[in-house]
Design an enzyme around this catalytic site. Structure first.
Site, PDB file in Angstrom:
ATOM      1  N   ASN A   3     -49.330  -8.136-136.455  1.00 21.67           N
ATOM      2  CA  ASN A   3     -49.220  -7.224-135.329  1.00 21.67           C
ATOM      3  C   ASN A   3     -49.888  -7.931-134.149  1.00 21.67           C
ATOM      4  O   ASN A   3     -51.114  -8.002-134.078  1.00 21.67           O
ATOM      5  CB  ASN A   3     -49.929  -5.906-135.677  1.00 21.67           C
ATOM      6  CG  ASN A   3     -49.726  -4.855-134.608  1.00 21.67           C
ATOM      7  OD1 ASN A   3     -49.140  -5.130-133.566  1.00 21.67           O
ATOM      8  ND2 ASN A   3     -50.218  -3.661-134.870  1.00 21.67           N
ATOM      9  N   ARG A  86     -44.571  -6.500-136.377  1.00 23.92           N
ATOM     10  CA  ARG A  86     -44.402  -5.245-135.654  1.00 23.92           C
ATOM     11  C   ARG A  86     -43.863  -5.592-134.266  1.00 23.92           C
ATOM     12  O   ARG A  86     -44.439  -6.394-133.546  1.00 23.92           O
ATOM     13  CB  ARG A  86     -45.744  -4.555-135.500  1.00 23.92           C
ATOM     14  CG  ARG A  86     -45.543  -3.316-134.724  1.00 23.92           C
ATOM     15  CD  ARG A  86     -46.774  -2.633-134.292  1.00 23.92           C
ATOM     16  NE  ARG A  86     -46.475  -1.220-134.320  1.00 23.92           N
ATOM     17  CZ  ARG A  86     -47.301  -0.328-134.743  1.00 23.92           C
ATOM     18  NH1 ARG A  86     -48.466  -0.674-135.181  1.00 23.92           N
ATOM     19  NH2 ARG A  86     -46.957   0.930-134.727  1.00 23.92           N
ATOM     20  N   HIS A 175     -43.848   5.029-132.313  1.00 23.84           N
ATOM     21  CA  HIS A 175     -44.542   5.406-133.562  1.00 23.84           C
ATOM     22  C   HIS A 175     -43.546   5.604-134.711  1.00 23.84           C
ATOM     23  O   HIS A 175     -43.856   6.294-135.688  1.00 23.84           O
ATOM     24  CB  HIS A 175     -45.319   6.742-133.409  1.00 23.84           C
ATOM     25  CG  HIS A 175     -46.513   6.669-132.518  1.00 23.84           C
ATOM     26  ND1 HIS A 175     -46.884   7.718-131.716  1.00 23.84           N
ATOM     27  CD2 HIS A 175     -47.436   5.699-132.327  1.00 23.84           C
ATOM     28  CE1 HIS A 175     -47.979   7.397-131.034  1.00 23.84           C
ATOM     29  NE2 HIS A 175     -48.327   6.169-131.402  1.00 23.84           N
ATOM     30  N   ARG A 236     -53.788   8.886-121.808  1.00 24.00           N
ATOM     31  CA  ARG A 236     -52.483   9.029-121.135  1.00 24.00           C
ATOM     32  C   ARG A 236     -52.201  10.493-120.838  1.00 24.00           C
ATOM     33  O   ARG A 236     -52.531  11.370-121.643  1.00 24.00           O
ATOM     34  CB  ARG A 236     -51.363   8.474-122.026  1.00 24.00           C
ATOM     35  CG  ARG A 236     -51.352   6.963-122.100  1.00 24.00           C
ATOM     36  CD  ARG A 236     -50.343   6.475-123.128  1.00 24.00           C
ATOM     37  NE  ARG A 236     -51.010   5.772-124.198  1.00 24.00           N
ATOM     38  CZ  ARG A 236     -50.432   5.429-125.352  1.00 24.00           C
ATOM     39  NH1 ARG A 236     -49.178   5.734-125.589  1.00 24.00           N
ATOM     40  NH2 ARG A 236     -51.122   4.785-126.272  1.00 24.00           N
ATOM     41  N   GLU A 379     -49.311   1.965-141.476  1.00 19.95           N
ATOM     42  CA  GLU A 379     -48.225   1.236-140.831  1.00 19.95           C
ATOM     43  C   GLU A 379     -48.097  -0.182-141.378  1.00 19.95           C
ATOM     44  O   GLU A 379     -46.999  -0.703-141.503  1.00 19.95           O
ATOM     45  CB  GLU A 379     -48.440   1.225-139.316  1.00 19.95           C
ATOM     46  CG  GLU A 379     -48.179   2.608-138.729  1.00 19.95           C
ATOM     47  CD  GLU A 379     -48.702   2.779-137.317  1.00 19.95           C
ATOM     48  OE1 GLU A 379     -49.939   2.732-137.157  1.00 19.95           O
ATOM     49  OE2 GLU A 379     -47.901   2.969-136.401  1.00 19.95           O
TER      50      GLU A 379
END
Ligand code: ADP
Length: 400
Positions: A3, A86, A175, A236, A379
């Site tokens: 990743n 990823r 996601h 955010r 993940e």
């Protein structure tokens, strides 16, 4: 699996045949003079190497040396059959994970303008591995791919049509690796076919999104063209009236770049509370009477329960509600706040079970009309598993 961020490479090395994690680590601050690489073989102590790593190539090279060296877990790089990467954005090109060839690389590069902070480092990792492990299958596992099953009336924005055709402006969703993994786990936990369930998965971490899953496929999600949309998040803002942006620029006298920086990094529960983006801090401060933190938690959980309510109409009801990621897995308080607004759907929590942190557990009460589950996302393992499936097909094809 790798990743790669702009200055980091996270990695985990699995033996998929025996489903074992063999090693993992993090190369940090690549490109700066104080870069480092923390590596640990499973069951052994972490070992931190201070070494100047200028590029992702150098980081991957160092990782391979650690995997094969004195503290290594394999003898030779050729023992690595596949690498899963990823990749944040696959645009409209990829509906599933894909083995990387020159054609795929070109398409991924075309997606870079849609994720300028993420795709370029993801691609650097792929290029480094192709160079250093030419025999291994490189697999791109995309955060957007899972949401490519969302129908057009849900992914289009009501903008002039050429905005979609000329600039690919549409909802992509993110996601996907996590939503898809926990949805599949929920079906296994309940011992029913995934396709038969109407599921809403709540990925609540620093970034937060919901996904409505019906017939085993993503049918809508709260994030949009970028991961800024949807729920209120750590820093955010989530959905806001777009007219706020020019108004804010004028009133605060800031550039568009600074306005976007405010929406991405200074908003969310951090902005509202003025205290922290970390939910542990906010829960503590709210308990101590801090009003900004109380408001931030109220707004966050309201935005999530409102999102769930809206997605219920997407899938025509709700069988399973899943909580995952840092907040979803670890905060009984947030889960309780969200579920208390979903009583009208027949959602009812078992208070004692809801105290669980970071473990797979059904937390609904026996009389709940909706099964509510906590499922820690993984993940990395999901990427490794996708990679195994894609690589096996390629290796099988080459062999036959
Ligand atoms: P990401 O992967 O998006 O960076 P994570 O899924 O790791 O984020 O989630 C990080 C968030 O999880 C942090 O905001 C942190 O506050 C929250 N978190 C972790 N542990 C707890 C806890 N025990 N209670 C409440 N929130 C927690």
């Amino acid at each position: 699996m790798l990743n790669c961020g702009s200055s980091t490479v996270k990695y985990k090395f699995f033996n998929m045949k025996d489903n074992l994690l063999l090693a993992g680590g993090l190369a940090d601050r690549i490109g700066s003079s104080d870069s480092s690489l923390a590596h640990a073989a499973a069951g052994r102590k972490e070992h931190v190497c201070r070494e100047v790593l200028t590029t992702h190539d150098q980081a991957v090279e160092k990782i391979l040396r650690l995997l094969t060296g004195e503290r290594g877990v394999i003898n030779h790089v050729s023992e690595i059959h596949a690498v899963g990467h990823r990749v944040v954005h696959g645009g409209c090109y990829f509906r599933e994970s894909v083995a990387v060839d020159n054609e795929v690389l070109k398409l991924l590069e075309k997606c870079s303008p849609l994720a300028p902070l993420h795709n370029p480092p993801n691609l650097s990792g792929i290029n480094a591995c192709r160079k250093l492990m030419p025999a291994a299958v490189q697999v791109a596992v995309l955060d957007t791919a899972y949401h490519q099953t969302i129908p057009d009336y849900a992914f289009m924005y009501a903008l002039p049509h050429n905005m979609y055709h000329d600039h690919s402006i549409r909802k992509y969703g993110f996601h996907g690796i996590s939503h898809s993994y926990v949805a599949a786990r929920s079906a296994s936990m309940l011992n029913v076919m995934l396709e038969s369930l109407r599921i809403i998965t709540c990925h609540l971490g620093n970034g937060a999104s919901l996904c409505a899953i019906g017939g085993g496929r993503s049918l809508d999600t709260t994030m949009g063209f970028t991961p800024l949309a949807g729920l209120i998040m750590g820093t955010r803002c989530g959905d806001i009236d777009p007219a706020i942006i020019p108004f804010l620029m004028e009133k605060e006298g800031v550039s568009l770049a600074e306005a976007m920086n405010i929406l991405n990094r200074k908003s969310g529960v951090l902005g509202v509370s003025g205290v922290s983006a970390d939910f542990r801090d906010l829960e503590g401060a709210a308990l101590a009477g801090h009003q900004g933190s109380r408001l931030a938690l109220d707004m966050f959980s309201y935005s999530a329960s409102r999102g769930v309510g809206s997605l219920v109409s997407t899938i025509g009801g709700l069988d399973v509600l899943v909580f995952t990621a840092g907040v979803g897995e670890n905060s009984p308080d947030i889960r309780q706040r969200i579920c208390s607004r979903l009583n009208y759907l027949g959602v009812s929590l078992d208070e004692e079970r809801n105290s669980v942190k970071g473990k797979e557990l059904e937390i609904s009460s026996p009389d709940s009309a909706v099964r509510v589950l906590v499922i820690p996302t993984d993940e990395e393992r999901a990427i490794a598993e996708e990679t195994r499936q894609v690589a096996e097909k390629i290796i099988h094809r080459k062999g036959s």
